[in-house]
Design an enzyme around this catalytic site. Structure first.
Site, PDB file in Angstrom:
ATOM      1  N   SER A  46     -16.148  10.690 -50.611  1.00  0.00           N
ATOM      2  CA  SER A  46     -15.771  12.064 -50.943  1.00  0.00           C
ATOM      3  C   SER A  46     -14.278  12.330 -50.814  1.00  0.00           C
ATOM      4  O   SER A  46     -13.780  13.288 -51.389  1.00  0.00           O
ATOM      5  CB  SER A  46     -16.550  13.063 -50.084  1.00  0.00           C
ATOM      6  OG  SER A  46     -16.090  13.040 -48.761  1.00  0.00           O
ATOM      7  N   LYS A  89     -13.012  16.236 -44.500  1.00  0.00           N
ATOM      8  CA  LYS A  89     -12.665  16.979 -45.719  1.00  0.00           C
ATOM      9  C   LYS A  89     -11.269  17.585 -45.583  1.00  0.00           C
ATOM     10  O   LYS A  89     -10.710  17.674 -44.498  1.00  0.00           O
ATOM     11  CB  LYS A  89     -13.666  18.129 -45.963  1.00  0.00           C
ATOM     12  CG  LYS A  89     -15.110  17.740 -46.031  1.00  0.00           C
ATOM     13  CD  LYS A  89     -15.441  17.029 -47.300  1.00  0.00           C
ATOM     14  CE  LYS A  89     -16.936  16.693 -47.307  1.00  0.00           C
ATOM     15  NZ  LYS A  89     -17.274  15.735 -48.322  1.00  0.00           N
TER      16      LYS A  89
END
Length: 161
Positions: A46, A89
């Site tokens: 990701s 993230k």
């Protein structure tokens, strides 16, 4: 019996001394990893191309505790959907910001929350799926990639003026 006891005392003192040193350094290591800094191994795609699977990061725990997380920081947080997992993230929005959620809708991030997105937008489960994330779930902020050595670099951006 006295001879055995007399010979056993120095050994007992030495063993308890070693155990005491191990406990002291264990406590120091625990406090360091819990409250100051930590080592994190990344997994998943990701955050590609910034971070890849098996990259090792040095993270710090002070910024989240002082609520000093900014847009652009890479953070490690408990997953809002599975508290047994952690996610890595990028913070793309902070409290008060308006962010696009899909093609037509826009969300204002509530106080005490952040908006997290992976750099690999096509292959990332992030705030676009689960919405704003409570800042209390943030564990640490990534500051340095240490492994692999040829890719070692700072992950923080200098303060914008």
């Amino acid at each position: 019996m006295r001879l055995f006891t007399r010979n056993f005392r120095p050994l007992t003192r030495r063993v308890f001394g070693v155990i005491g040193v191990i406990i002291k350094y264990g406590c120091i290591a625990h406090c360091t990893f819990e409250y100051v800094a930590d080592i994190v191994v990344c997994s998943g795609s990701s955050m590609e191309p910034t971070l890849f699977t098996n990259n090792v990061l040095l993270t710090e725990h002070i910024s989240p505790r002082l609520q000093k997380i900014k847009r652009g920081d890479i953070i490690v947080a408990k997953s809002p959907t599975d508290p047994r997992q952690f996610v890595c993230k990028r913070v793309t929005g902070i409290a008060g910001d308006r962010v696009k959620n899909g093609f037509y809708s826009e969300i204002q991030i509530p106080p005490g929350h952040v908006w997290l997105e992976g750099d690999n937008r096509g292959n990332s489960t992030d705030s676009r799926s689960y919405g704003p994330v409570p800042a209390g779930l943030i564990r640490s902020r990534a500051i340095l990639r240490v492994w692999p050595p040829q890719d070692a670099c700072l992950l923080t951006k200098p303060e914008e003026e």
